[in-house]
Design an enzyme around this catalytic site. Sequence first.
Site, PDB file in Angstrom:
ATOM      1  N   HIS A  65       0.827  -1.203   0.000  1.00 50.70           N
ATOM      2  CA  HIS A  65       0.000   0.000   0.000  1.00 50.70           C
ATOM      3  C   HIS A  65       0.867   1.261   0.000  1.00 50.70           C
ATOM      4  O   HIS A  65       0.546   2.260  -0.673  1.00 50.70           O
ATOM      5  CB  HIS A  65      -0.910  -0.024   1.232  1.00 50.70           C
ATOM      6  CG  HIS A  65      -1.691   1.230   1.444  1.00 50.70           C
ATOM      7  ND1 HIS A  65      -1.344   2.162   2.406  1.00 50.70           N
ATOM      8  CD2 HIS A  65      -2.793   1.735   0.811  1.00 50.70           C
ATOM      9  CE1 HIS A  65      -2.199   3.164   2.368  1.00 50.70           C
ATOM     10  NE2 HIS A  65      -3.087   2.945   1.408  1.00 50.70           N
ATOM     11  N   GLU A  68       2.025   1.893  -3.455  1.00 48.70           N
ATOM     12  CA  GLU A  68       0.922   2.436  -4.266  1.00 48.70           C
ATOM     13  C   GLU A  68       0.852   3.962  -4.118  1.00 48.70           C
ATOM     14  O   GLU A  68       0.714   4.689  -5.099  1.00 48.70           O
ATOM     15  CB  GLU A  68      -0.395   1.796  -3.843  1.00 48.70           C
ATOM     16  CG  GLU A  68      -1.633   2.390  -4.487  1.00 48.70           C
ATOM     17  CD  GLU A  68      -2.778   2.547  -3.517  1.00 48.70           C
ATOM     18  OE1 GLU A  68      -3.333   3.666  -3.425  1.00 48.70           O
ATOM     19  OE2 GLU A  68      -3.134   1.548  -2.845  1.00 48.70           O
ATOM     20  N   HIS A  69       0.975   4.438  -2.878  1.00 48.28           N
ATOM     21  CA  HIS A  69       0.946   5.882  -2.636  1.00 48.28           C
ATOM     22  C   HIS A  69       2.114   6.581  -3.326  1.00 48.28           C
ATOM     23  O   HIS A  69       1.942   7.598  -4.009  1.00 48.28           O
ATOM     24  CB  HIS A  69       1.027   6.161  -1.135  1.00 48.28           C
ATOM     25  CG  HIS A  69      -0.300   6.180  -0.447  1.00 48.28           C
ATOM     26  ND1 HIS A  69      -0.688   7.198   0.386  1.00 48.28           N
ATOM     27  CD2 HIS A  69      -1.332   5.301  -0.464  1.00 48.28           C
ATOM     28  CE1 HIS A  69      -1.901   6.945   0.860  1.00 48.28           C
ATOM     29  NE2 HIS A  69      -2.309   5.796   0.365  1.00 48.28           N
ATOM     30  N   GLU A 141      -4.558   7.363   7.870  1.00 47.11           N
ATOM     31  CA  GLU A 141      -5.430   6.328   7.311  1.00 47.11           C
ATOM     32  C   GLU A 141      -5.583   5.170   8.288  1.00 47.11           C
ATOM     33  O   GLU A 141      -6.684   4.641   8.483  1.00 47.11           O
ATOM     34  CB  GLU A 141      -4.864   5.805   5.991  1.00 47.11           C
ATOM     35  CG  GLU A 141      -5.057   6.695   4.801  1.00 47.11           C
ATOM     36  CD  GLU A 141      -4.692   5.974   3.515  1.00 47.11           C
ATOM     37  OE1 GLU A 141      -5.401   5.023   3.143  1.00 47.11           O
ATOM     38  OE2 GLU A 141      -3.686   6.352   2.882  1.00 47.11           O
TER      39      GLU A 141
END
Length: 429
Positions: A65, A68-69, A141
Amino acid sequence: MNIFHYPELDETVYRETLECGLTLCVVPRKGFTKKLCYLVTDYGSVHDRFTLEGQMYSIPAGSAHYLEHKLFDMPGGRDISAEFAGLGAMVNAFTSYDMTAYYFTCTEHFEDCLRLLLDFVYTPYFTEESVQKERGIIDQEIGMNLDSPDTVVFEELTKCLYRTHPIRNPILGTRESIREITPDTLHRIHRAFYTPGNMMLCVLGDVEPETVAALARQRLGTEKRPTAEKIGPEERELTVSRKLTRRNMEAAMPTFCMAFKAAPFGSGEAAIRRELAAELAAEALFGESSELYLRLYDEGLIDSSFGGGFETLDGCAMLLCSGDSRDPEAVARAVLEQAGKLLKEGIRQEDFLRMKRGSLGRRIRGLDSFDSTCYRLCAYHFSDFDYFRFPEVFREITPEETLALLRETCTEENWAISIIEPIHQEENP
């Protein structure tokens, strides 16, 4: 390009594997103004151990993740989202347990958008400063997820079901694990799994398939690069780690997630057939038209939030249901009793045919959604199955297969339940 026709679905698909190894899949939708493009890698949060060029690596939870950012960063401080917006397009991405996708939607300037997508996904650019800065964003998040009963109830369930499988780790990682992620970590993952041979480019809309292929060739060339070999993840022990987990959170009423741990299905047509049989098993056990659902609803033990299905991913599978209830443990007992009743009495032929028609109809209607279709074409490709063949596989499934799957899955040893109770229940027992 190879052309495949599916008359039952009224679909035509263009497929090709480029010299560099990238798989192309183009589904023309003539007359539609919307165009959707997915660029997906067969790599997700559970792939935390792998070997590359003879060396084994273990990476921190949340790395997929995090990458991905950071792929949205480009040299020179380019703002990728702003560049897509300037083309009248929307770009986004997501990381799941077993794949990562980057996608855009547009109505015009499709070729420019595709070039931009290929450009930023295949241009790893990570500085120490930007990676450290991202920790604060991802930390927020994680905090939001920790405050979400729907997220926590499932993540706690995975810890009940599994002892070692990395599904136990949140997709976002933890506040501790993300502090171990460095630019070197991200470069290593990109080199390991963002290879064309480990990826798929899927496009739906009024586009020319040959144009998509030409643009991909122009950006990626012909050189093949080695892809890392994943280690696991798999857990074949079907007994659960523990039966029950209970947490107190800010919530309007108790919520729960219950699951039966199933053996991993693997890949290929046989695995997909078992998956579809499991979908029917879930429908028979606690679908909206099932005896159990109607009874629990009448008794006020469940409401419209209740639902169930079958989930499968790399190295694990589960038959699960979830929802809000004033007495989650009573719902769990009822599910167990109903499973036993189904196994004893079987499924009536007329009920089975009705369920098959309903499930098949929902999947066919799902093809109206560009996003759902793109996602499933990619996900099933990585499971070595042509998704548009689902109707013919569905038709072959028998009641005996569905009951056999229920029999091997719904046992006393391999179920668990996660419950979130409102904090005020502690204060006013």
